[in-house]
Scaffold this motif. Structure first.
Motif, PDB file in Angstrom:
ATOM      1  N   LEU A   1      17.206  -6.019  10.656  1.00 38.76           N
ATOM      2  CA  LEU A   1      16.169  -4.996  10.626  1.00 38.76           C
ATOM      3  C   LEU A   1      16.817  -3.624  10.805  1.00 38.76           C
ATOM      4  O   LEU A   1      17.610  -3.418  11.719  1.00 38.76           O
ATOM      5  N   ASN A   2      16.499  -2.682   9.939  1.00 41.51           N
ATOM      6  CA  ASN A   2      16.989  -1.311  10.080  1.00 41.51           C
ATOM      7  C   ASN A   2      16.246  -0.428   9.099  1.00 41.51           C
ATOM      8  O   ASN A   2      16.257  -0.681   7.901  1.00 41.51           O
ATOM      9  N   GLY A   3      15.621   0.602   9.614  1.00 39.66           N
ATOM     10  CA  GLY A   3      14.863   1.504   8.766  1.00 39.66           C
ATOM     11  C   GLY A   3      13.469   1.700   9.311  1.00 39.66           C
ATOM     12  O   GLY A   3      12.663   0.772   9.330  1.00 39.66           O
ATOM     13  N   ILE A   4      13.173   2.935   9.781  1.00 34.88           N
ATOM     14  CA  ILE A   4      11.853   3.276  10.319  1.00 34.88           C
ATOM     15  C   ILE A   4      11.446   4.609   9.710  1.00 34.88           C
ATOM     16  O   ILE A   4      12.197   5.585   9.784  1.00 34.88           O
ATOM     17  N   ALA A   5      10.275   4.670   9.105  1.00 31.90           N
ATOM     18  CA  ALA A   5       9.776   5.920   8.538  1.00 31.90           C
ATOM     19  C   ALA A   5       8.302   6.082   8.903  1.00 31.90           C
ATOM     20  O   ALA A   5       7.486   5.213   8.587  1.00 31.90           O
ATOM     21  N   TYR A   6       7.975   7.182   9.555  1.00 36.80           N
ATOM     22  CA  TYR A   6       6.588   7.467   9.925  1.00 36.80           C
ATOM     23  C   TYR A   6       5.948   8.325   8.849  1.00 36.80           C
ATOM     24  O   TYR A   6       6.494   9.363   8.454  1.00 36.80           O
ATOM     25  N   ASN A   7       4.798   7.880   8.351  1.00 36.31           N
ATOM     26  CA  ASN A   7       4.044   8.644   7.367  1.00 36.31           C
ATOM     27  C   ASN A   7       2.908   9.370   8.081  1.00 36.31           C
ATOM     28  O   ASN A   7       1.914   8.744   8.470  1.00 36.31           O
ATOM     29  N   PRO A   8       3.032  10.680   8.301  1.00 38.24           N
ATOM     30  CA  PRO A   8       1.996  11.406   9.046  1.00 38.24           C
ATOM     31  C   PRO A   8       0.654  11.445   8.330  1.00 38.24           C
ATOM     32  O   PRO A   8      -0.379  11.638   8.966  1.00 38.24           O
ATOM     33  N   LYS A   9       0.670  11.245   7.010  1.00 37.69           N
ATOM     34  CA  LYS A   9      -0.575  11.271   6.245  1.00 37.69           C
ATOM     35  C   LYS A   9      -1.426  10.045   6.554  1.00 37.69           C
ATOM     36  O   LYS A   9      -2.653  10.143   6.731  1.00 37.69           O
ATOM     37  N   THR A  10      -0.792   8.878   6.627  1.00 37.50           N
ATOM     38  CA  THR A  10      -1.521   7.631   6.898  1.00 37.50           C
ATOM     39  C   THR A  10      -1.460   7.228   8.376  1.00 37.50           C
ATOM     40  O   THR A  10      -2.164   6.314   8.792  1.00 37.50           O
ATOM     41  N   LYS A  11      -0.580   7.918   9.127  1.00 35.46           N
ATOM     42  CA  LYS A  11      -0.348   7.588  10.539  1.00 35.46           C
ATOM     43  C   LYS A  11       0.091   6.130  10.714  1.00 35.46           C
ATOM     44  O   LYS A  11      -0.292   5.445  11.653  1.00 35.46           O
ATOM     45  N   THR A  12       0.878   5.684   9.762  1.00 42.02           N
ATOM     46  CA  THR A  12       1.447   4.342   9.824  1.00 42.02           C
ATOM     47  C   THR A  12       2.969   4.434   9.757  1.00 42.02           C
ATOM     48  O   THR A  12       3.529   5.468   9.388  1.00 42.02           O
ATOM     49  N   ILE A  13       3.618   3.321  10.098  1.00 44.04           N
ATOM     50  CA  ILE A  13       5.074   3.260  10.124  1.00 44.04           C
ATOM     51  C   ILE A  13       5.557   2.270   9.069  1.00 44.04           C
ATOM     52  O   ILE A  13       4.983   1.185   8.920  1.00 44.04           O
ATOM     53  N   PHE A  14       6.597   2.654   8.350  1.00 44.52           N
ATOM     54  CA  PHE A  14       7.193   1.802   7.331  1.00 44.52           C
ATOM     55  C   PHE A  14       8.529   1.282   7.867  1.00 44.52           C
ATOM     56  O   PHE A  14       9.362   2.067   8.328  1.00 44.52           O
ATOM     57  N   VAL A  15       8.727  -0.024   7.806  1.00 46.59           N
ATOM     58  CA  VAL A  15       9.965  -0.623   8.317  1.00 46.59           C
ATOM     59  C   VAL A  15      10.543  -1.576   7.284  1.00 46.59           C
ATOM     60  O   VAL A  15       9.818  -2.208   6.517  1.00 46.59           O
ATOM     61  N   THR A  16      11.858  -1.671   7.261  1.00 43.99           N
ATOM     62  CA  THR A  16      12.552  -2.598   6.381  1.00 43.99           C
ATOM     63  C   THR A  16      13.870  -2.967   7.039  1.00 43.99           C
ATOM     64  O   THR A  16      14.071  -2.732   8.226  1.00 43.99           O
ATOM     65  N   GLY A  17      14.777  -3.567   6.247  1.00 42.75           N
ATOM     66  CA  GLY A  17      16.068  -3.967   6.783  1.00 42.75           C
ATOM     67  C   GLY A  17      17.157  -3.839   5.737  1.00 42.75           C
ATOM     68  O   GLY A  17      16.906  -3.514   4.568  1.00 42.75           O
ATOM     69  N   LYS A  18      18.359  -4.118   6.152  1.00 38.55           N
ATOM     70  CA  LYS A  18      19.517  -4.030   5.268  1.00 38.55           C
ATOM     71  C   LYS A  18      19.469  -5.174   4.248  1.00 38.55           C
ATOM     72  O   LYS A  18      19.489  -6.343   4.634  1.00 38.55           O
ATOM     73  N   ASN A  19      19.374  -4.794   2.965  1.00 38.67           N
ATOM     74  CA  ASN A  19      19.283  -5.764   1.872  1.00 38.67           C
ATOM     75  C   ASN A  19      18.013  -6.612   1.933  1.00 38.67           C
ATOM     76  O   ASN A  19      18.000  -7.752   1.446  1.00 38.67           O
ATOM     77  N   TRP A  20      16.951  -6.076   2.494  1.00 40.95           N
ATOM     78  CA  TRP A  20      15.660  -6.764   2.468  1.00 40.95           C
ATOM     79  C   TRP A  20      14.984  -6.515   1.123  1.00 40.95           C
ATOM     80  O   TRP A  20      15.103  -5.430   0.549  1.00 40.95           O
ATOM     81  N   ASP A  21      14.210  -7.486   0.655  1.00 39.80           N
ATOM     82  CA  ASP A  21      13.490  -7.321  -0.602  1.00 39.80           C
ATOM     83  C   ASP A  21      12.058  -6.833  -0.394  1.00 39.80           C
ATOM     84  O   ASP A  21      11.310  -6.698  -1.359  1.00 39.80           O
ATOM     85  N   LYS A  22      11.703  -6.563   0.846  1.00 39.03           N
ATOM     86  CA  LYS A  22      10.361  -6.067   1.146  1.00 39.03           C
ATOM     87  C   LYS A  22      10.424  -4.950   2.194  1.00 39.03           C
ATOM     88  O   LYS A  22      11.350  -4.893   3.014  1.00 39.03           O
ATOM     89  N   MET A  23       9.406  -4.100   2.127  1.00 38.16           N
ATOM     90  CA  MET A  23       9.197  -3.091   3.154  1.00 38.16           C
ATOM     91  C   MET A  23       7.757  -3.226   3.637  1.00 38.16           C
ATOM     92  O   MET A  23       6.844  -3.471   2.835  1.00 38.16           O
ATOM     93  N   PHE A  24       7.563  -3.076   4.941  1.00 36.14           N
ATOM     94  CA  PHE A  24       6.250  -3.319   5.544  1.00 36.14           C
ATOM     95  C   PHE A  24       5.682  -2.025   6.099  1.00 36.14           C
ATOM     96  O   PHE A  24       6.362  -1.284   6.818  1.00 36.14           O
ATOM     97  N   GLU A  25       4.428  -1.786   5.777  1.00 36.79           N
ATOM     98  CA  GLU A  25       3.673  -0.686   6.379  1.00 36.79           C
ATOM     99  C   GLU A  25       2.892  -1.283   7.554  1.00 36.79           C
ATOM    100  O   GLU A  25       2.091  -2.205   7.361  1.00 36.79           O
ATOM    101  N   ILE A  26       3.135  -0.783   8.753  1.00 34.62           N
ATOM    102  CA  ILE A  26       2.518  -1.373   9.938  1.00 34.62           C
ATOM    103  C   ILE A  26       1.785  -0.306  10.755  1.00 34.62           C
ATOM    104  O   ILE A  26       2.107   0.876  10.695  1.00 34.62           O
ATOM    105  N   LYS A  27       0.818  -0.783  11.521  1.00 34.32           N
ATOM    106  CA  LYS A  27       0.099   0.068  12.445  1.00 34.32           C
ATOM    107  C   LYS A  27       0.347  -0.437  13.854  1.00 34.32           C
ATOM    108  O   LYS A  27       0.235  -1.641  14.107  1.00 34.32           O
ATOM    109  N   ILE A  28       0.700   0.480  14.763  1.00 37.33           N
ATOM    110  CA  ILE A  28       1.072   0.101  16.129  1.00 37.33           C
ATOM    111  C   ILE A  28      -0.131   0.262  17.062  1.00 37.33           C
ATOM    112  O   ILE A  28      -0.863   1.235  17.004  1.00 37.33           O
ATOM    113  N   THR A  29      -0.329  -0.745  17.901  1.00 39.38           N
ATOM    114  CA  THR A  29      -1.381  -0.697  18.924  1.00 39.38           C
ATOM    115  C   THR A  29      -0.813  -1.201  20.236  1.00 39.38           C
ATOM    116  O   THR A  29       0.215  -1.881  20.282  1.00 39.38           O
ATOM    117  N   GLU A  30      -1.510  -0.896  21.331  1.00 40.20           N
ATOM    118  CA  GLU A  30      -1.079  -1.400  22.633  1.00 40.20           C
ATOM    119  C   GLU A  30      -1.671  -2.770  22.879  1.00 40.20           C
ATOM    120  O   GLU A  30      -2.727  -3.096  22.345  1.00 40.20           O
TER     121      GLU A  30
END
Length: 358
Positions: free
Chosen positions: A329-358
């Motif tokens: 796992l490596n790669g974090i990008a925050y999209n201020p427009k959607t207020k979501t976080i995009f994460v992926t990894g080294k040589n991953w074939d997918k990227m995930f848009e996630i929402k963080i909650t407590e």
């Protein structure tokens, strides 16, 4: 025996062998009395600093410093109470310059300041799943003007075992299409990126230099040497300064114009250091950091280095195609427009848009 936060141990791989020695360098005239010093302190504590005056000199005044920053000046040999609440975590070098009988002399000691915050375990939900180039050995990920920028290293991809080329890319995060790309020469291993004032900053791993590009054209504008010999890992900015990791628990705070250090923080989870902090992202005033070889993100207070929360993303690796070159796992990008976080990894074939909650 220390009381460890085993959630942090498992998810962040914190170093359990952090040094806890208290140093006292004796001075021929004065010394700091550390006979009652504890091995570790927290921001809730305070420390009485007393000067031992074995030769009964007449002391005019004492100036006290913490990590070479002046914090107090007392008349005579008056004890000083050091309040830790506004200090950064890590080893604090305490220095007293004693002025006496027309002369001055220096006494030093050190203590370790650790976190008193129990990290919360945050939850996440997957909002969307997008394609990601599995030839991209992701080292940096960041949104800028609704476009996703990615920095990659010399990783192997597509299951071929053939080493790829380090690059800087603009991508369509929804389709994985690469709009624009510039590649580094073979001898340069690309690392973390961040965008500030329409400039893309990119680190290199062991070449001891970073690059500055125009964010629109990708024209390289400047090569900036590191301020000391070290590895380049992750990079982010707070709108003014750059924050850089180097494989240790240290995050260096840099001047973006000169790449010279302004300050630094040490990352701690409770009373232990968190080493190998990698790719970084600035999210609502906090630093989100991948921890290398761990499927977790640490949420770090940029003011003092305390890990305040942990996001366990281990399940994401089960949702990607397991290719021979699939890495961590490596790669974090925050999209201020959607207020979501995009994460992926080294040589991953997918990227995930996630929402963080407590």
């Amino acid at each position: 025996m220390k009381k460890y936060n085993f959630l942090s141990v498992i998810l962040l791989g914190i170093a359990l062998n952090s040094c806890n020695e208290t140093k006292n360098i004796q001075n021929s005239v004065f010394s700091i009395d550390n006979s009652k010093f504890k091995l570790q302190y927290t921001p809730n504590d305070a420390l009485d600093i007393n000067i031992i005056n074995s030769n009964s000199k007449t002391i005019d005044s004492i100036v006290f410093y913490v990590n070479d920053k002046k914090i107090a000046s007392n008349k005579g040999n008056t004890p000083f109470k050091l309040d830790f609440k506004d200090q950064k975590l890590g080893f604090l070098n305490v220095k007293a310059i004693v002025f006496f009988e027309g002369q001055n002399s220096e006494a030093t000691s050190s203590v370790e300041l650790v976190s008193n915050i129990q990290p919360k375990l945050l939850k996440y939900t997957i909002v969307n799943t997008y394609p990601h180039d599995n030839a991209a050995y992701t080292q940096g990920l960041e949104f800028y003007r609704d476009t996703l920028y990615e920095g990659t290293g010399n990783g192997a991809g597509n299951g071929t075992g053939i080493k790829g080329i380090s690059s800087l890319r603009k991508t369509n995060y929804k389709t994985g299409e690469v709009y624009k790309k510039v590649e580094l020469a073979d001898q340069y291993f690309g690392e973390g990126i961040t965008i500030l004032n329409n400039k893309v900053y990119q680190l290199t791993w062991q070449n001891n230099e970073g690059y500055v590009y125009n964010a629109d054209t990708f024209k390289k504008e400047k090569t900036m040497p590191y301020f000391k010999k070290m590895e380049g890992w992750g990079l982010v900015n707070d709108g003014t300064h750059l924050y850089m990791t180097d494989s240790s628990e240290t995050i260096h705070i840099l001047n973006p114009e000169t790449f010279k250090p302004i300050d630094q923080i040490q990352v701690y989870s409770l009373n232990s250091k968190v080493a190998a902090v990698n790719e970084l992202e600035w999210v609502n005033g906090k630093i989100y950091g991948n921890v290398y070889q761990k499927d977790a993100i640490a949420v770090i207070n940029p003011k003092n280095g305390a890990v305040e929360a942990i996001i366990n993303l281990a399940d994401l690796k089960k949702k990607i195609t397991q290719l021979p070159d699939t890495d961590v796992l490596n790669g974090i990008a925050y999209n201020p427009k959607t207020k979501t976080i995009f994460v992926t990894g080294k040589n991953w074939d997918k990227m995930f848009e996630i929402k963080i909650t407590e």
